[in-house]
Design an enzyme around this catalytic site. Sequence first.
Site, PDB file in Angstrom:
ATOM      1  N   ARG A 125      15.351  -0.553   4.083  1.00 44.38           N
ATOM      2  CA  ARG A 125      15.723  -1.202   2.815  1.00 44.38           C
ATOM      3  C   ARG A 125      15.007  -0.618   1.600  1.00 44.38           C
ATOM      4  O   ARG A 125      15.593  -0.479   0.533  1.00 44.38           O
ATOM      5  CB  ARG A 125      15.424  -2.706   2.885  1.00 44.38           C
ATOM      6  CG  ARG A 125      16.336  -3.499   3.776  1.00 44.38           C
ATOM      7  CD  ARG A 125      15.840  -4.931   3.885  1.00 44.38           C
ATOM      8  NE  ARG A 125      16.613  -5.702   4.854  1.00 44.38           N
ATOM      9  CZ  ARG A 125      16.178  -6.810   5.429  1.00 44.38           C
ATOM     10  NH1 ARG A 125      14.971  -7.280   5.127  1.00 44.38           N
ATOM     11  NH2 ARG A 125      16.928  -7.458   6.298  1.00 44.38           N
ATOM     12  N   CYS A 165      17.141 -12.321   4.394  1.00 41.08           N
ATOM     13  CA  CYS A 165      17.926 -13.532   4.179  1.00 41.08           C
ATOM     14  C   CYS A 165      17.358 -14.405   3.057  1.00 41.08           C
ATOM     15  O   CYS A 165      18.120 -14.978   2.258  1.00 41.08           O
ATOM     16  CB  CYS A 165      18.016 -14.334   5.473  1.00 41.08           C
ATOM     17  SG  CYS A 165      16.446 -14.534   6.345  1.00 41.08           S
ATOM     18  N   LYS A 180       8.539  -8.862   1.819  1.00 44.68           N
ATOM     19  CA  LYS A 180       9.938  -8.459   1.671  1.00 44.68           C
ATOM     20  C   LYS A 180      10.564  -9.089   0.428  1.00 44.68           C
ATOM     21  O   LYS A 180      11.248  -8.406  -0.350  1.00 44.68           O
ATOM     22  CB  LYS A 180      10.736  -8.860   2.915  1.00 44.68           C
ATOM     23  CG  LYS A 180      10.389  -8.081   4.173  1.00 44.68           C
ATOM     24  CD  LYS A 180      11.113  -8.662   5.378  1.00 44.68           C
ATOM     25  CE  LYS A 180      10.692  -7.992   6.660  1.00 44.68           C
ATOM     26  NZ  LYS A 180      11.317  -8.605   7.861  1.00 44.68           N
ATOM     27  N   HIS A 210      18.529 -21.645   4.945  1.00 41.61           N
ATOM     28  CA  HIS A 210      17.249 -21.505   4.254  1.00 41.61           C
ATOM     29  C   HIS A 210      17.296 -22.261   2.927  1.00 41.61           C
ATOM     30  O   HIS A 210      18.205 -22.044   2.114  1.00 41.61           O
ATOM     31  CB  HIS A 210      16.945 -20.039   3.966  1.00 41.61           C
ATOM     32  CG  HIS A 210      16.538 -19.245   5.170  1.00 41.61           C
ATOM     33  ND1 HIS A 210      16.389 -19.784   6.420  1.00 41.61           N
ATOM     34  CD2 HIS A 210      16.237 -17.912   5.295  1.00 41.61           C
ATOM     35  CE1 HIS A 210      16.023 -18.830   7.265  1.00 41.61           C
ATOM     36  NE2 HIS A 210      15.917 -17.698   6.605  1.00 41.61           N
TER      37      HIS A 210
END
Length: 342
Positions: free
Chosen positions: A110, A149, A204, A241
């Site tokens: 990423r 996510c 992240k 989430h």
Amino acid sequence: MQKIKAGVLGATGNVGQRFIELLSKHPWFELTSLAASDKSAGKKYGDAASWRLESKIPENVGDMTVVPVDPKKVDADIVFSALPTDLAKTVEPEFAKAGFVVASNASALRMVKDIPLVIPEVNPEHLGLIDIQQDKRKWDGYVVTNPNCTTIMMAVTLKPLAKFNIEKIYLASMQAISGAGYDGVPSMAILDNVIPYIGQEEEKVETETKKLLGEFNGSEIIDAPFKVSASCNRVMVIDGHTEAVWVEMADDPSIDEVKQAFLDFDPGLSELPTEPTPVIEVKEEKDRPQPRMDRNIGGGMTVSVGRIRPGIRYICMGHNTIRGAAGASVLNAELLRKKGKL
């Protein structure tokens, strides 16, 4: 329209199953190859996978033979990667070098400088990195990634606020256990408990958000200049989430201006099959959004927002294995096709 042949890498796992669920009846893609570890390769998918989703294994998928995670064994034009990070780091480049388009949900690549990290509603222009990636690496294929996510839910809500000149972002997440995989969190650890640590999750969120909302200058991504601070927690919820977000903006918008920005948000991608309407749903109830009640809005692709308060503070929530994982990669692939990259 002839369908594009699609494969899934890591097909037996939690996210791999979501990929299969989303692709099995997709109008643009035909599921032609399921790849998994050596212990699963050679078996019928129905025998190799412990299906964990509420839906049934799609018709015909159960009888498909699982193949090794090897470019020579996979019959597809695009592969959707649900591989573990350590494996994805080496395997995804092998597939791209062999000419495959790789739509990856893994975290391994990423933050690599020439690999796009994309949410279609947020930064579609970052797909310009594909040409740079192919020229630099001499690949016939390429890799495109979607974010973590937790990052996805917040970044979708930050896009309509960017016009107010974001300066600082604070996040406290309450993350579902499915994000760790079926065997990821022992029941004795999570029952009657909150775990205030998820390995590498905060890092992240803090780095990916700056890349996503950064500027593509034609050759590279210049990270957004704002600051991001995250605190990530695992809670006893299966899917969905929930995130408490605080955003400091130079233009100091009012609650009504922020709410209207969410309501007006239209990225113009309604022709993509997986794109939800609306992308952001504003909840008026004082106790919403809630994962059990709101995670499946828009087929699990809508991000819900509520409790917008002075500060600016709000709650956002989305389905972590659909919007936050498999659905994000599928939406990226649809955008690639729209732009003539697939």
